[in-house]
Design a protein around this motif. Structure first.
Motif, PDB file in Angstrom:
ATOM      1  N   ALA A 262       3.935  -2.605  -3.627  1.00  0.00           N
ATOM      2  CA  ALA A 262       3.864  -4.056  -3.828  1.00  0.00           C
ATOM      3  C   ALA A 262       2.913  -4.399  -4.973  1.00  0.00           C
ATOM      4  O   ALA A 262       3.179  -5.309  -5.769  1.00  0.00           O
ATOM      5  CB  ALA A 262       3.408  -4.736  -2.535  1.00  0.00           C
ATOM      6  N   TRP A 263       1.806  -3.667  -5.073  1.00  0.00           N
ATOM      7  CA  TRP A 263       0.853  -3.895  -6.149  1.00  0.00           C
ATOM      8  C   TRP A 263       1.480  -3.569  -7.503  1.00  0.00           C
ATOM      9  O   TRP A 263       1.269  -4.281  -8.493  1.00  0.00           O
ATOM     10  CB  TRP A 263      -0.407  -3.080  -5.907  1.00  0.00           C
ATOM     11  CG  TRP A 263      -1.405  -3.111  -7.030  1.00  0.00           C
ATOM     12  CD1 TRP A 263      -1.955  -2.053  -7.657  1.00  0.00           C
ATOM     13  CD2 TRP A 263      -1.983  -4.275  -7.635  1.00  0.00           C
ATOM     14  NE1 TRP A 263      -2.833  -2.451  -8.635  1.00  0.00           N
ATOM     15  CE2 TRP A 263      -2.880  -3.813  -8.643  1.00  0.00           C
ATOM     16  CE3 TRP A 263      -1.843  -5.644  -7.449  1.00  0.00           C
ATOM     17  CZ2 TRP A 263      -3.611  -4.689  -9.459  1.00  0.00           C
ATOM     18  CZ3 TRP A 263      -2.573  -6.519  -8.244  1.00  0.00           C
ATOM     19  CH2 TRP A 263      -3.437  -6.041  -9.231  1.00  0.00           C
TER      20      TRP A 263
ATOM     21  N   LEU B 115      -1.516 -13.357   3.474  1.00  0.00           N
ATOM     22  CA  LEU B 115      -1.306 -12.172   2.635  1.00  0.00           C
ATOM     23  C   LEU B 115      -0.636 -12.556   1.325  1.00  0.00           C
ATOM     24  O   LEU B 115      -1.009 -12.042   0.269  1.00  0.00           O
ATOM     25  CB  LEU B 115      -0.462 -11.131   3.376  1.00  0.00           C
ATOM     26  CG  LEU B 115      -0.184  -9.840   2.599  1.00  0.00           C
ATOM     27  CD1 LEU B 115      -1.474  -9.204   2.087  1.00  0.00           C
ATOM     28  CD2 LEU B 115       0.594  -8.847   3.469  1.00  0.00           C
TER      29      LEU B 115
ATOM     30  N   PRO C  58       1.800  -1.183   6.052  1.00  0.00           N
ATOM     31  CA  PRO C  58       0.738  -1.296   5.045  1.00  0.00           C
ATOM     32  C   PRO C  58       0.786  -0.208   3.970  1.00  0.00           C
ATOM     33  O   PRO C  58       0.267  -0.415   2.867  1.00  0.00           O
ATOM     34  CB  PRO C  58      -0.550  -1.193   5.881  1.00  0.00           C
ATOM     35  CG  PRO C  58      -0.141  -0.563   7.168  1.00  0.00           C
ATOM     36  CD  PRO C  58       1.253  -1.011   7.413  1.00  0.00           C
TER      37      PRO C  58
ATOM     38  N   LEU D 125       5.007  -6.054   4.823  1.00  0.00           N
ATOM     39  CA  LEU D 125       3.807  -5.315   4.402  1.00  0.00           C
ATOM     40  C   LEU D 125       2.766  -5.256   5.517  1.00  0.00           C
ATOM     41  O   LEU D 125       2.015  -4.286   5.616  1.00  0.00           O
ATOM     42  CB  LEU D 125       3.210  -5.963   3.155  1.00  0.00           C
ATOM     43  CG  LEU D 125       4.076  -5.888   1.895  1.00  0.00           C
ATOM     44  CD1 LEU D 125       3.438  -6.678   0.755  1.00  0.00           C
ATOM     45  CD2 LEU D 125       4.299  -4.439   1.473  1.00  0.00           C
TER      46      LEU D 125
ATOM     47  N   LYS E 215       1.999  -1.249   0.484  1.00  0.00           N
ATOM     48  CA  LYS E 215       1.230  -2.158  -0.364  1.00  0.00           C
ATOM     49  C   LYS E 215       0.996  -1.582  -1.752  1.00  0.00           C
ATOM     50  O   LYS E 215       0.827  -2.309  -2.724  1.00  0.00           O
ATOM     51  CB  LYS E 215      -0.111  -2.501   0.306  1.00  0.00           C
ATOM     52  CG  LYS E 215       0.039  -3.419   1.516  1.00  0.00           C
ATOM     53  CD  LYS E 215      -1.310  -3.784   2.117  1.00  0.00           C
ATOM     54  CE  LYS E 215      -1.158  -4.710   3.318  1.00  0.00           C
ATOM     55  NZ  LYS E 215      -2.476  -5.087   3.900  1.00  0.00           N
TER      56      LYS E 215
ATOM     57  N   MET F 142      -1.933 -11.835  -2.426  1.00  0.00           N
ATOM     58  CA  MET F 142      -1.097 -11.179  -3.431  1.00  0.00           C
ATOM     59  C   MET F 142      -1.059 -11.999  -4.724  1.00  0.00           C
ATOM     60  O   MET F 142      -1.146 -11.459  -5.830  1.00  0.00           O
ATOM     61  CB  MET F 142       0.324 -10.975  -2.875  1.00  0.00           C
ATOM     62  CG  MET F 142       0.382  -9.966  -1.731  1.00  0.00           C
ATOM     63  SD  MET F 142       1.959 -10.012  -0.800  1.00  0.00           S
ATOM     64  CE  MET F 142       3.099  -9.392  -2.056  1.00  0.00           C
TER      65      MET F 142
ATOM     66  N   PRO G 106       5.711 -10.378   2.779  1.00  0.00           N
ATOM     67  CA  PRO G 106       4.384 -10.106   3.350  1.00  0.00           C
ATOM     68  C   PRO G 106       4.444  -9.657   4.805  1.00  0.00           C
ATOM     69  O   PRO G 106       3.641  -8.820   5.227  1.00  0.00           O
ATOM     70  CB  PRO G 106       3.660 -11.451   3.211  1.00  0.00           C
ATOM     71  CG  PRO G 106       4.319 -12.113   2.049  1.00  0.00           C
ATOM     72  CD  PRO G 106       5.754 -11.694   2.101  1.00  0.00           C
TER      73      PRO G 106
END
Length: 246
Positions: A229-230, A116, A223, A219, A226, A120, A216
């Motif tokens: 996180a983005w 992951l 989920p 995450l 995310k 990323m 990660p």
């Protein structure tokens, strides 16, 4: 005493040698082992700083950490997990402590978490040839437990010297343990993410821009995070594009 030792003694006797001077280096090493056996945990913290002070290169630091015996968890670990990626990169990621996969392979961020993290990085046009990755602790704690404050304190001089030797343009702290140890922050990642922080330490004569992101592994369990996180990754990419030459 084995046959070779007996043959050597016979050779000494036949040659008229009454005694043999012990190898000075070997004696010093044996004395050091005995001395270390009785060191207190607080002594090891001081010793870690002395060792880190002497290191002048990443390779020298790696060897010093591999031979360091202050952390008891090292005896239960399979490998010392030092770093991965490009030590000349200007983007450095610091994770938490090795897990099972990292311990087996000796590389930070392996397995599902590593996959992951790679995705990323790829999302902002990076990979392990363009970043440098290390950990807050170099040995896997039993049962993947969180490192104790003492273990973090023992490893911190090595981590600080590692950062100073690499001298990245941006530091990315991955997860709560790295943030707690290096930024001295007890706030959650949710409260610290989305903004840049300033990092410095005893070996630096400059400040380093620092980002904080979800680990990660977190995450994978959450989920829905995310999306945040983005946003953090896009912010890091923008900083890199504006401040770090390709």
């Amino acid at each position: 005493m084995n046959d070779k030792d007996l043959e050597l003694l016979k050779f000494y006797r036949d040659s008229g040698i009454d005694y043999v001077l012990e190898d000075k280096k070997q004696v010093q090493e044996e004395e050091k082992v005995v001395e270390q056996k009785y060191m207190l945990p607080s002594d090891w913290v001081v010793e870690a700083k002395k060792i880190a002070d002497r290191c002048t290169s990443v390779e020298e630091l790696k060897k010093a950490i591999e031979s360091f015996n202050g952390c008891e968890v090292k005896a239960m670990a399979t490998n010392t997990v030092f770093a991965d990626g490009n030590s000349q990169a200007k983007i450095m990621l610091i994770g938490e402590a090795p897990g099972m996969n990292e311990d087996l392979r000796g590389i930070p961020f392996c397995g599902a978490s590593g996959d992951l993290l790679d995705k990323m990085l790829a999302a902002i046009e990076l990979d392990r040839t363009k970043v440098y990755i290390s950990n807050t602790m170099f040995w896997r704690p039993p049962g993947n437990r969180r490192p104790t404050d003492l273990e973090l304190e023992m490893c911190r001089p090595f981590v600080e010297k590692h950062i100073a030797l690499v001298l990245p343009k941006i530091l990315v702290l991955v997860g709560g343990t790295a943030t707690y140890s290096l930024l001295d922050q007890t706030k959650s990642i949710s409260r610290l993410r989305g903004q840049f922080h300033i990092y410095t330490n005893q070996y630096l004569d400059m400040e380093i821009t620092t980002a904080v992101i979800f680990h990660p592994a977190y995450l994978l369990r959450q989920p829905m995070q995310k999306r945040l996180a983005w946003q953090d990754l896009k912010q890091i990419k923008e900083y890199i594009n504006n401040n770090i030459a390709p």
